[in-house]
Design a protein around this motif. Sequence first.
Motif, PDB file in Angstrom:
ATOM      1  N   CYS A   1       9.138   1.535  11.746  1.00  0.00           N
ATOM      2  CA  CYS A   1       7.838   0.863  11.653  1.00  0.00           C
ATOM      3  C   CYS A   1       6.917   1.573  10.669  1.00  0.00           C
ATOM      4  CB  CYS A   1       7.188   0.774  13.033  1.00  0.00           C
ATOM      5  SG  CYS A   1       8.052  -0.379  14.138  1.00  0.00           S
ATOM      6  N   THR A   2       7.079   2.880  10.506  1.00  0.00           N
ATOM      7  CA  THR A   2       6.305   3.605   9.496  1.00  0.00           C
ATOM      8  C   THR A   2       6.667   3.092   8.109  1.00  0.00           C
ATOM      9  OG1 THR A   2       6.163   5.590  10.859  1.00  0.00           O
ATOM     10  CG2 THR A   2       5.833   5.864   8.485  1.00  0.00           C
ATOM     11  N   PHE A   3       7.967   3.002   7.828  1.00  0.00           N
ATOM     12  CA  PHE A   3       8.413   2.476   6.540  1.00  0.00           C
ATOM     13  C   PHE A   3       7.916   1.052   6.336  1.00  0.00           C
ATOM     14  CE2 PHE A   3      11.369   5.990   6.715  1.00  0.00           C
ATOM     15  CZ  PHE A   3      11.607   6.298   5.385  1.00  0.00           C
ATOM     16  N   CYS A   4       8.096   0.216   7.346  1.00  0.00           N
ATOM     17  CA  CYS A   4       7.778  -1.196   7.194  1.00  0.00           C
ATOM     18  C   CYS A   4       6.286  -1.412   6.982  1.00  0.00           C
ATOM     19  CB  CYS A   4       8.254  -1.978   8.413  1.00  0.00           C
ATOM     20  SG  CYS A   4       8.325  -3.768   8.124  1.00  0.00           S
ATOM     21  N   GLY A   5       5.450  -0.682   7.708  1.00  0.00           N
ATOM     22  CA  GLY A   5       4.009  -0.845   7.556  1.00  0.00           C
ATOM     23  C   GLY A   5       3.537  -0.511   6.151  1.00  0.00           C
ATOM     24  N   VAL A   6       4.047   0.599   5.607  1.00  0.00           N
ATOM     25  CA  VAL A   6       3.646   1.027   4.266  1.00  0.00           C
ATOM     26  C   VAL A   6       4.174   0.053   3.212  1.00  0.00           C
ATOM     27  CG1 VAL A   6       3.909   2.842   2.531  1.00  0.00           C
ATOM     28  CG2 VAL A   6       3.489   3.444   4.916  1.00  0.00           C
ATOM     29  N   LEU A   7       5.438  -0.311   3.308  1.00  0.00           N
ATOM     30  CA  LEU A   7       6.030  -1.194   2.309  1.00  0.00           C
ATOM     31  C   LEU A   7       5.472  -2.606   2.402  1.00  0.00           C
ATOM     32  CD1 LEU A   7       9.759  -0.031   2.374  1.00  0.00           C
ATOM     33  CD2 LEU A   7       7.885   0.772   0.917  1.00  0.00           C
ATOM     34  N   ARG A   8       5.181  -3.051   3.606  1.00  0.00           N
ATOM     35  CA  ARG A   8       4.604  -4.393   3.767  1.00  0.00           C
ATOM     36  C   ARG A   8       3.227  -4.470   3.130  1.00  0.00           C
ATOM     37  NH1 ARG A   8       5.080  -9.034   6.498  1.00  0.00           N
ATOM     38  NH2 ARG A   8       3.181 -10.072   7.144  1.00  0.00           N
ATOM     39  N   ARG A   9       2.449  -3.419   3.298  1.00  0.00           N
ATOM     40  CA  ARG A   9       1.119  -3.393   2.678  1.00  0.00           C
ATOM     41  C   ARG A   9       1.237  -3.507   1.163  1.00  0.00           C
ATOM     42  NH1 ARG A   9      -4.044  -1.567   4.100  1.00  0.00           N
ATOM     43  NH2 ARG A   9      -5.275  -0.774   2.352  1.00  0.00           N
ATOM     44  N   ARG A  10       2.168  -2.757   0.578  1.00  0.00           N
ATOM     45  CA  ARG A  10       2.375  -2.823  -0.861  1.00  0.00           C
ATOM     46  C   ARG A  10       2.878  -4.208  -1.282  1.00  0.00           C
ATOM     47  NH1 ARG A  10       3.438   0.900  -4.776  1.00  0.00           N
ATOM     48  NH2 ARG A  10       1.733   1.995  -3.706  1.00  0.00           N
ATOM     49  N   ALA A  11       3.793  -4.780  -0.495  1.00  0.00           N
ATOM     50  CA  ALA A  11       4.352  -6.090  -0.830  1.00  0.00           C
ATOM     51  C   ALA A  11       3.276  -7.181  -0.789  1.00  0.00           C
ATOM     52  CB  ALA A  11       5.495  -6.435   0.126  1.00  0.00           C
ATOM     53  N   LEU A  12       2.395  -7.129   0.201  1.00  0.00           N
ATOM     54  CA  LEU A  12       1.314  -8.106   0.275  1.00  0.00           C
ATOM     55  C   LEU A  12       0.402  -8.009  -0.937  1.00  0.00           C
ATOM     56  CD1 LEU A  12       0.271  -8.037   4.055  1.00  0.00           C
ATOM     57  CD2 LEU A  12       1.275  -9.960   2.800  1.00  0.00           C
ATOM     58  N   GLU A  13       0.124  -6.778  -1.351  1.00  0.00           N
ATOM     59  CA  GLU A  13      -0.713  -6.576  -2.538  1.00  0.00           C
ATOM     60  C   GLU A  13      -0.041  -7.195  -3.767  1.00  0.00           C
ATOM     61  OE1 GLU A  13      -4.047  -4.524  -4.591  1.00  0.00           O
ATOM     62  OE2 GLU A  13      -3.630  -4.595  -2.454  1.00  0.00           O
ATOM     63  N   GLU A  14       1.249  -6.960  -3.925  1.00  0.00           N
ATOM     64  CA  GLU A  14       1.969  -7.508  -5.074  1.00  0.00           C
ATOM     65  C   GLU A  14       2.002  -9.034  -5.014  1.00  0.00           C
ATOM     66  OE1 GLU A  14       3.042  -5.882  -7.694  1.00  0.00           O
ATOM     67  OE2 GLU A  14       2.274  -4.021  -6.837  1.00  0.00           O
TER      68      GLU A  14
ATOM     69  N   GLU B   1     -10.824  -0.097  -3.884  1.00  0.00           N
ATOM     70  CA  GLU B   1     -10.985   1.035  -4.794  1.00  0.00           C
ATOM     71  C   GLU B   1      -9.765   1.191  -5.690  1.00  0.00           C
ATOM     72  OE1 GLU B   1     -13.404   4.371  -2.421  1.00  0.00           O
ATOM     73  OE2 GLU B   1     -11.523   3.800  -1.438  1.00  0.00           O
ATOM     74  N   GLY B   2      -9.975   1.810  -6.839  1.00  0.00           N
ATOM     75  CA  GLY B   2      -8.867   2.159  -7.717  1.00  0.00           C
ATOM     76  C   GLY B   2      -8.019   1.001  -8.183  1.00  0.00           C
ATOM     77  N   GLY B   3      -8.618  -0.161  -8.333  1.00  0.00           N
ATOM     78  CA  GLY B   3      -7.871  -1.315  -8.811  1.00  0.00           C
ATOM     79  C   GLY B   3      -7.184  -2.119  -7.732  1.00  0.00           C
ATOM     80  N   ALA B   4      -7.205  -1.656  -6.481  1.00  0.00           N
ATOM     81  CA  ALA B   4      -6.604  -2.420  -5.386  1.00  0.00           C
ATOM     82  C   ALA B   4      -7.476  -3.638  -5.075  1.00  0.00           C
ATOM     83  CB  ALA B   4      -6.469  -1.545  -4.142  1.00  0.00           C
ATOM     84  N   LEU B   5      -6.850  -4.698  -4.565  1.00  0.00           N
ATOM     85  CA  LEU B   5      -7.609  -5.881  -4.193  1.00  0.00           C
ATOM     86  C   LEU B   5      -8.461  -5.610  -2.959  1.00  0.00           C
ATOM     87  CD1 LEU B   5      -4.962  -8.740  -4.557  1.00  0.00           C
ATOM     88  CD2 LEU B   5      -6.886  -8.264  -6.071  1.00  0.00           C
ATOM     89  N   PRO B   6      -9.676  -6.155  -2.899  1.00  0.00           N
ATOM     90  CA  PRO B   6     -10.459  -6.055  -1.665  1.00  0.00           C
ATOM     91  C   PRO B   6      -9.704  -6.702  -0.509  1.00  0.00           C
ATOM     92  CG  PRO B   6     -11.821  -6.859  -3.483  1.00  0.00           C
ATOM     93  CD  PRO B   6     -10.394  -6.887  -3.959  1.00  0.00           C
ATOM     94  N   ARG B   7      -9.705  -6.022   0.639  1.00  0.00           N
ATOM     95  CA  ARG B   7      -9.027  -6.532   1.832  1.00  0.00           C
ATOM     96  C   ARG B   7     -10.040  -6.690   2.955  1.00  0.00           C
ATOM     97  NH1 ARG B   7      -3.320  -4.963   2.949  1.00  0.00           N
ATOM     98  NH2 ARG B   7      -2.321  -4.586   0.950  1.00  0.00           N
TER      99      ARG B   7
ATOM    100  N   GLN C   1       2.023   6.853  -0.561  1.00  0.00           N
ATOM    101  CA  GLN C   1       2.959   6.880   0.555  1.00  0.00           C
ATOM    102  C   GLN C   1       4.167   5.983   0.309  1.00  0.00           C
ATOM    103  OE1 GLN C   1       1.131   6.108   4.346  1.00  0.00           O
ATOM    104  NE2 GLN C   1       2.803   7.044   5.488  1.00  0.00           N
ATOM    105  N   ALA C   2       3.941   4.819  -0.324  1.00  0.00           N
ATOM    106  CA  ALA C   2       5.071   3.920  -0.582  1.00  0.00           C
ATOM    107  C   ALA C   2       6.083   4.578  -1.516  1.00  0.00           C
ATOM    108  CB  ALA C   2       4.565   2.610  -1.186  1.00  0.00           C
ATOM    109  N   CYS C   3       5.618   5.175  -2.603  1.00  0.00           N
ATOM    110  CA  CYS C   3       6.539   5.816  -3.540  1.00  0.00           C
ATOM    111  C   CYS C   3       7.223   7.023  -2.908  1.00  0.00           C
ATOM    112  CB  CYS C   3       5.791   6.231  -4.806  1.00  0.00           C
ATOM    113  SG  CYS C   3       5.347   4.838  -5.881  1.00  0.00           S
ATOM    114  N   ALA C   4       6.491   7.758  -2.067  1.00  0.00           N
ATOM    115  CA  ALA C   4       7.089   8.920  -1.413  1.00  0.00           C
ATOM    116  C   ALA C   4       8.196   8.499  -0.450  1.00  0.00           C
ATOM    117  CB  ALA C   4       6.013   9.708  -0.669  1.00  0.00           C
TER     118      ALA C   4
END
Length: 347
Positions: free
Chosen positions: A144-157, A203-209, A300-303
């Motif tokens: 669930c740690t992996f999925c939460g981080v990767l899902r957040r990145r995937a939604l952004e993409e 912040e930093g170019g990320a979309l407002p959530r 965290q996603a890249c790590a």
Amino acid sequence: MPAPQCASCHKARAALRRPRSGQALCGTCFCAAFEAEVLHTVVAGHLLPLGAVVAVGASGGKDSTVLAHVLRELAPRLGISLHLVAVDEGIGGYRDAALAAVQRQAARWELPLKVVAYADLFGGWTMDAVARSMAGSGRSRSCCTFCGVLRRRALEEGARLVGATHLVTGHNADDMAETVLMNFLRGDAGRLARGGGLGSPGEGGALPRCRPLQLASQKEVVLYAHFRHLDYFSEECVYAPEAFRGHARHLLKLLEAARPSAVLDLVHSAERLALAPAARPPPPGACSRCGALASRALCQACALLDGLDRGRPRLAIGKERRGRDEVGMPREQERVRTPIPEAVPTF
């Protein structure tokens, strides 16, 4: 004993008592009140400006289904346009059925749908492949740690692919209260410091959530779905039983039984939490690999992906990540930080 009259319209028989207020309402008036409260949350919080192109994170579950339906009802008043963005995590026997529910919703509500897949975004990695790489490590709950981080990145993409200016998710009050509890139990001052509010400004170019349902209880989300006859997927993820969140959820139910306001109390406490200056995390920088916001050399996603690719999936989780940077060297060579003393948060 017959049901009382609806306290709002005074015509129909009441179908429920609202869990928090005890107000007796018919189904129609309850749904109208629920939508009005979400509208107030969005407007008062300045969450979605006029003309916003909004990507709705759609999982097929009750929360994202209710969120998409409510925002579709409110879109003309808010002056926004909607896109559904779904993520295929690659979980066999689970995700296909959930995505089918999202596809039915998109067709029924005539909303554009974009599906992004972990396998396409993350070098072929799926959640089933991550689980296999974790087998025998004694850390199956880390899925669930992996999925939460990767899902957040995937939604952004996915949101960027549809040209969205804002990203919304269906987290309700119970979800947020569980997160606050988890952060307290783990002593995670960094997440506690940024866990309040109804979203993030981008912040930093990320979309407002933002989280328009953050003040709505899980019980009322379910009731809204029931009275609106919404079609949603209700099976639990096959990896969820091992998650730490389940323990926080059980504790929250016990707290709520003793104090019905416990859920919202926790949500509002996170909004008002103030950490002593020495305990505040340093401002985030940019990931050296993808450019996303990061508090270390790698986000965290890249790590996490780096650990998977190197055959060391635990490398970026918890204590395993402390003391290591992108190439596995001690953290002292990555960045010098001021030690964080024990501090008592003030409210």
